[in-house]
Design an enzyme around this catalytic site. Sequence first.
Site, short mmCIF file in Angstrom:
data_model
loop_
_atom_site.label_atom_id
_atom_site.label_comp_id
_atom_site.label_asym_id
_atom_site.label_seq_id
_atom_site.Cartn_x
_atom_site.Cartn_y
_atom_site.Cartn_z
N ASN A 267 0.87 -1.18 0.00
CA ASN A 267 0.00 0.00 0.00
C ASN A 267 0.91 1.24 0.00
O ASN A 267 1.52 1.55 1.01
CB ASN A 267 -0.90 -0.02 1.25
CG ASN A 267 -1.75 1.24 1.37
OD1 ASN A 267 -1.78 2.06 0.46
ND2 ASN A 267 -2.44 1.37 2.49
N TRP A 268 0.96 1.89 -1.13
CA TRP A 268 1.86 3.05 -1.26
C TRP A 268 1.29 4.30 -0.60
O TRP A 268 1.96 5.32 -0.52
CB TRP A 268 2.16 3.32 -2.74
CG TRP A 268 3.05 2.29 -3.37
CD1 TRP A 268 3.66 1.22 -2.75
CD2 TRP A 268 3.48 2.24 -4.74
NE1 TRP A 268 4.42 0.51 -3.65
CE2 TRP A 268 4.33 1.12 -4.88
CE3 TRP A 268 3.23 3.03 -5.87
CZ2 TRP A 268 4.92 0.77 -6.10
CZ3 TRP A 268 3.82 2.68 -7.08
CH2 TRP A 268 4.66 1.57 -7.18
N LYS A 269 0.04 4.26 -0.21
CA LYS A 269 -0.61 5.43 0.41
C LYS A 269 -0.41 6.66 -0.50
O LYS A 269 -0.40 6.51 -1.71
CB LYS A 269 -0.09 5.64 1.83
CG LYS A 269 -0.20 4.33 2.65
CD LYS A 269 0.01 4.49 4.11
CE LYS A 269 -0.15 3.14 4.79
NZ LYS A 269 -0.07 3.21 6.24
N GLU B 132 -6.73 4.75 7.99
CA GLU B 132 -6.53 6.18 7.68
C GLU B 132 -7.79 6.78 7.07
O GLU B 132 -8.10 7.95 7.28
CB GLU B 132 -5.30 6.34 6.76
CG GLU B 132 -4.01 6.10 7.54
CD GLU B 132 -2.88 5.48 6.75
OE1 GLU B 132 -2.89 5.54 5.51
OE2 GLU B 132 -1.97 4.92 7.39
N GLU C 245 -5.36 -4.89 10.40
CA GLU C 245 -4.30 -3.90 10.59
C GLU C 245 -4.55 -3.18 11.92
O GLU C 245 -5.32 -2.20 11.97
CB GLU C 245 -4.31 -2.87 9.46
CG GLU C 245 -4.06 -3.46 8.10
CD GLU C 245 -3.46 -2.44 7.15
OE1 GLU C 245 -2.34 -2.67 6.70
OE2 GLU C 245 -4.10 -1.41 6.88
N GLY D 212 2.60 2.24 10.78
CA GLY D 212 3.55 3.34 10.67
C GLY D 212 4.29 3.66 11.96
O GLY D 212 4.96 4.68 12.06
P1 13P Z 1 3.06 0.37 7.64
O1 13P Z 1 3.56 -0.92 7.04
O2 13P Z 1 3.81 1.58 7.17
O3 13P Z 1 2.95 0.27 9.12
O4 13P Z 1 1.56 0.59 7.08
C1 13P Z 1 0.67 -0.48 7.14
C2 13P Z 1 -0.53 -0.13 6.38
O5 13P Z 1 -1.28 0.75 6.75
C3 13P Z 1 -0.80 -0.87 5.13
O6 13P Z 1 -2.07 -0.62 4.66
#
Ligand code: 13P
Length: 247
Positions: free
Chosen positions: A11-13, A100, A167, A173
Amino acid sequence: MAVIPQIIAGNWKMNLTLSQGAEFIDILLSRLSGKELSRQLLLAPNFTLLSMLAQRCAGSGIALAAQNCAFQEAGAFTGETSVAMLKDAGAAYVLVGHSERRQIFGERDDLLRQKVRAVAGGGLRPIFCVGETLDQRQGGEAFEVVISQLRSGLVEFPNRQLIVAYEPVWAIGTGQTATPEDARSMHVHIRKFLEAQFPWGERVPILYGGSAKPENAAELLAQPEVNGLLVGGASLDPESFLQIALV
Ligand code: 13P
C-alpha cells in the site's frame, strides 16, 4: 484449514509520483525476471499511477489495487472515483476501510458497507481493512471492535471475492509490529467469524498489516492463519518489497 495462497500487497498510500512509480516497477520487474514466485504480488498505488502500472505489469502476474473508491456508480460526485473507472485503469482490487480512511476522513461503517458492495458489484475484489486502536486493545476490546467492523461492513456480501486485512491501528507506521501470536489470535477470531457468516468463509485470505518489513515478514508469514501481508512503508522501496515477497 483450507490452504490459501499467500498475498503480499504493497500500500503506497499518498507516496510516489508517476516517474517514481515507473522506476519502482522497472526495478521490481527486472529483479523478478526468471523467478518463480509462490505468492501473489499486489500493489496499491495512487489512482494517478494505475494505468501506467497496469501497462508495465501486463503479463507479469503482479496485480493492482486502488486505495479507495466511491460508493456511487457515476454522477455528480466531484472528486470521487468510481469502481468502473478503477477497473478501466487496471485495478483488480480495492482497499476499503483502511484505518486512515476511517480515522482521518471519518469513513463510517455504513459508508464502508456501501463501498464494499460497490466494489463487488463492479466486479472487483475488496480488501476490507479492520483493526483496533491502542486504547481499544488496552481496554480489552480488540476482538469485539474487529468483529463489529466485519459484521457491519460485510453484511450480505454478495460473492466469494473477498479479502480481509487485519491492521491494528497501533502498529501502522509506528514500527511496533503485532507479535506473531497477537496476529495469529486475531486471525483465528476473524476466521471463525467468516466461517460462521459465509459458506465459503474458510477460503477468504486474511492479511496482516502494521509495520511489516523484511525483518519480521518470515515469522508473520510462518503463522498458518496469516495468509499474507499488507505492507505500507516497506513497500515503497522495490528491494525491501521484494525481500518480503521472497522470504
Ligand atoms: P506500515 O507498514 O507503514 O505500518 O503501514 C501499514 C498499512 O497501513 C498498510 O495498509
